[in-house]
Motif scaffolding. Sequence first.
Motif: not given
Length: 62
Positions: A3-8
């Motif tokens: 997810t985008k949150g995990q990548l951030i």
Amino acid sequence: MFTKGQLIFAVIFIIAFVTAMVIAYRKDKALHQLFYKGNYKILLAFFAFVLFLFVIKFVTKH
């Protein structure tokens, strides 16, 4: 996949971890030079040993 949150989180974590490691290394640099003189010789011996194992593997394979 991620997810985008995990990548951030991963990017922020990597940046923070590398920064902390650089700061810690700079603080201990004088101690490293005092206590770990000639440490590169052990590293070179390790790489030579691994290379020797690969040579043995390829020589006995044929």
